[in-house]
Design an enzyme around this catalytic site. Structure first.
Site, short mmCIF file in Angstrom:
data_model
loop_
_atom_site.label_atom_id
_atom_site.label_comp_id
_atom_site.label_asym_id
_atom_site.label_seq_id
_atom_site.Cartn_x
_atom_site.Cartn_y
_atom_site.Cartn_z
N LYS A 107 0.85 -1.20 0.00
CA LYS A 107 0.00 0.00 0.00
C LYS A 107 0.88 1.25 0.00
O LYS A 107 0.67 2.16 -0.80
CB LYS A 107 -0.89 0.00 1.25
CG LYS A 107 -1.52 1.35 1.56
CD LYS A 107 -2.40 1.35 2.78
CE LYS A 107 -1.70 1.62 4.05
NZ LYS A 107 -1.41 3.00 4.39
N ASN A 108 1.88 1.27 0.90
CA ASN A 108 2.65 2.51 1.06
C ASN A 108 3.64 2.76 -0.06
O ASN A 108 4.17 3.85 -0.19
CB ASN A 108 3.33 2.52 2.43
CG ASN A 108 2.29 2.67 3.53
OD1 ASN A 108 1.13 3.01 3.26
ND2 ASN A 108 2.69 2.42 4.77
N CYS A 126 -4.79 12.87 12.82
CA CYS A 126 -5.48 11.59 12.63
C CYS A 126 -5.37 10.85 13.96
O CYS A 126 -4.79 11.34 14.92
CB CYS A 126 -4.86 10.78 11.50
SG CYS A 126 -3.28 10.11 11.93
N ARG A 182 0.43 14.73 12.76
CA ARG A 182 0.84 14.57 11.36
C ARG A 182 1.17 15.90 10.68
O ARG A 182 0.59 16.29 9.68
CB ARG A 182 -0.23 13.82 10.56
CG ARG A 182 -0.78 12.55 11.17
CD ARG A 182 0.21 11.43 11.39
NE ARG A 182 0.78 10.84 10.21
CZ ARG A 182 0.26 9.81 9.54
NH1 ARG A 182 -0.85 9.29 9.94
NH2 ARG A 182 0.86 9.33 8.48
N ASP A 210 4.64 0.50 12.05
CA ASP A 210 3.38 -0.06 11.52
C ASP A 210 3.16 -1.50 11.96
O ASP A 210 2.11 -2.07 11.67
CB ASP A 210 3.36 0.01 9.98
CG ASP A 210 3.30 1.44 9.49
OD1 ASP A 210 3.51 1.67 8.30
OD2 ASP A 210 3.06 2.35 10.32
N ARG A 247 -8.67 -0.05 4.51
CA ARG A 247 -7.70 0.90 3.96
C ARG A 247 -6.38 0.21 3.61
O ARG A 247 -5.68 0.60 2.71
CB ARG A 247 -7.42 2.02 4.97
CG ARG A 247 -8.60 2.86 5.32
CD ARG A 247 -8.17 4.09 6.07
NE ARG A 247 -7.07 4.75 5.38
CZ ARG A 247 -6.44 5.82 5.86
NH1 ARG A 247 -6.78 6.31 7.03
NH2 ARG A 247 -5.46 6.39 5.20
#
Ligand code: EPZ
Length: 422
Positions: A22-23, A118, A123, A309, A401
């Site tokens: 994803k990233n 968030c 952020r 993560d 997500r």
């Protein structure tokens, strides 16, 4: 709103396919803005964040088609219209800020909403701003939007040292510098594999870049970039997440397409905890024979350290490990929201600022719990795999997500995981 039901069901066995990162994909997609020619990504993950990025790029006039059920993303931005990334998109997905560098380089301007906070932290964008201003951009904050403009003669190559090895700021700087006049050198650059993958793609597009994966990246600006086709690198965070399933529930699982080199620090901690990790012909095999897991201390760091993560997922394993361990979160200021939910399941966790002290208990007990952010949500499913009784994880839109077909992947190895709509 959907929920996920998990029932402890004993040791797991079988294969789980790991998708594209994803990233990496969220940085690769904005690269289409750097060229008028088509850019195609293969091995793309099927995630809601990818759909959000697709819609953002379309709002600039880019054509984005998700082919083969989303495995292939065909993009082309031969003509750009607006250069504005609206708050309602950016607040949902911070990675929208990765259009800043490419828009500045291609169109000479960008208007991008500040993402706002968030669940895991404030952020801020200061490191991105400093990096792009180093290339000659002027950036003003007006009514919650960053108004960025490049000099009339274009961005100017420059040497710049970031105060912190920000992943996104590294990606914005590198993409902007590919079309700048002259050579740029980024010091204290982030070293994550997703940045290496982005550079590999930019190089296929004609960019002149060296040093990716190290702390110093050198980019020689070129007149223009051309189209390319690029296979997205394996998702090391999805990989690490599913490696923890047999570690928590017992058994043996092979993660197909997994690459050990992407998770060295994480694998060292699994080994320390007594989990067996080995390379298989088609990926990575993780085995937990009977016997307990040892508690191990973990501190999250920038790559190549232990990934932030995977902190929530590792905490789920430590909840039933033997002994006491300290998990230190050094990257984000508020990334322990999974702790109170795990405590509802009987975990013994004391959180003080960026430190969580976890004292292992023999068994967790299933309970209704709530997902608060992407990685916290999957740590609750992992905890449920070995808990007594049923765990119901609500607000699983967070999961969509970053994890494709979660229930299906867990069920494939014998876990009792069902997605229900309510
Ligand atoms: C990327 O976010 C990832 N997202 C995150 O993954 C990941 O947790 C993070 O890198 C760290 O590895 C994507 O790649 C899309 P940073 P990014 O800039 O680029 C502070 C997930 O779960 N900071 O390296 O936003 C920031 O607040 C997500 O997949 C500033 O202070 O991360 C944070 O505390 C979550 N000013 C730290 O640096 C800035 O200008 C790391 O941020 C930028 C960042």
């Amino acid at each position: 709103m959907d929920s996920i039901l998990v029932k402890g069901n004993g040791p797991l066995s079988g294969n789980i396919p790991i998708a594209g990162a994803k990233n990496a994909c969220l940085a690769l997609m904005p690269a289409t803005l750097l060229t008028e020619e088509p850019l195609t990504l293969t091995n793309a993950p099927r995630l809601s964040d990818i759909k959000t990025m697709s819609n953002l790029l379309r709002s600039f006039g880019a054509e984005v088609s998700l082919l083969k059920e989303g495995l292939v993303i065909a993009m082309s931005s031969h003509s750009l219209g607006t250069v504005r990334a609206d708050y309602d998109i950016v607040r949902k997905m911070r990675a929208s800020n990765l259009v800043l560098g490419p828009l500045l380089a291609r169109a000479g301007e960008a208007v991008v909403s500040l993402p706002g906070g968030c669940a895991i932290g404030a952020r801020p964008m200061d490191i991105h701003i400093a990096a792009l201003e180093a290339l000659g951009a002027t950036i003003e904050l007006k009514e919650g939007y960053l108004h960025a403009r490049a000099p009339l003669k274009g961005l100017q190559g420059e040497r710049h040292k970031m105060r912190f090895a920000s992943v996104g700021a590294t990606e914005n700087f590198v993409m902007a510098a590919t079309l700048a006049n002259g050579t740029s050198v980024l010091e204290n650059a982030a070293r994550e594999p997703e940045i290496v993958d982005l550079v590999h793609c930019l190089r296929k597009m004609g960019a002149l870049i060296e040093g990716e994966g190290s702390s110093i990246i050198t980019i020689e600006g070129v007149e223009r970039l051309h189209g390319a086709t690029h296979k997205v690198v394996c998702d090391r965070i999805e990989l690490g997440t599913y490696m923890l399933a047999p570690a928590i529930a017992g058994g043996e699982v092979t993660l197909v397409n997994g690459q050990l080199g992407l998770l060295t620090a994480f694998c060292e901690k699994l080994h320390e905890a007594g989990i067996d990790v080995s390379e298989a012909a088609d990926g990575i095999t993780v085995t937990r024979k009977n016997g307990s897991v040892r508690a191990v201390d973990v501190a999250t760091e920038v790559f190549p350290g232990f990934p932030t993560d995977l902190q929530a997922q590792m905490m789920a394993l430590m909840c039933t490990a033997q002994g006491v361990c300290n998990l230190e979160e050094t990257i984000f200021e508020n990334r322990f929201m999974h702790a109170p939910e795990l405590i509802r399941m009987g975990a013994n966790i004391e959180v003080k600022g960026g430190l969580a002290k976890v004292t292992g208990v023999p068994k967790l007990k299933g309970a209704p719990v709530m997902a608060t952010d992407l990685r916290a949500s999957v740590s609750l499913i992992l905890a449920g795999l070995a808990a007594e009784g049923e765990t119901k994880v609500s607000r699983v839109y967070h999961l969509d997500r970053g994890y494709e077909q979660v229930a299906r992947k867990f069920k494939a190895v014998g876990a009792k995981v069902e997605r229900i709509s309510e």
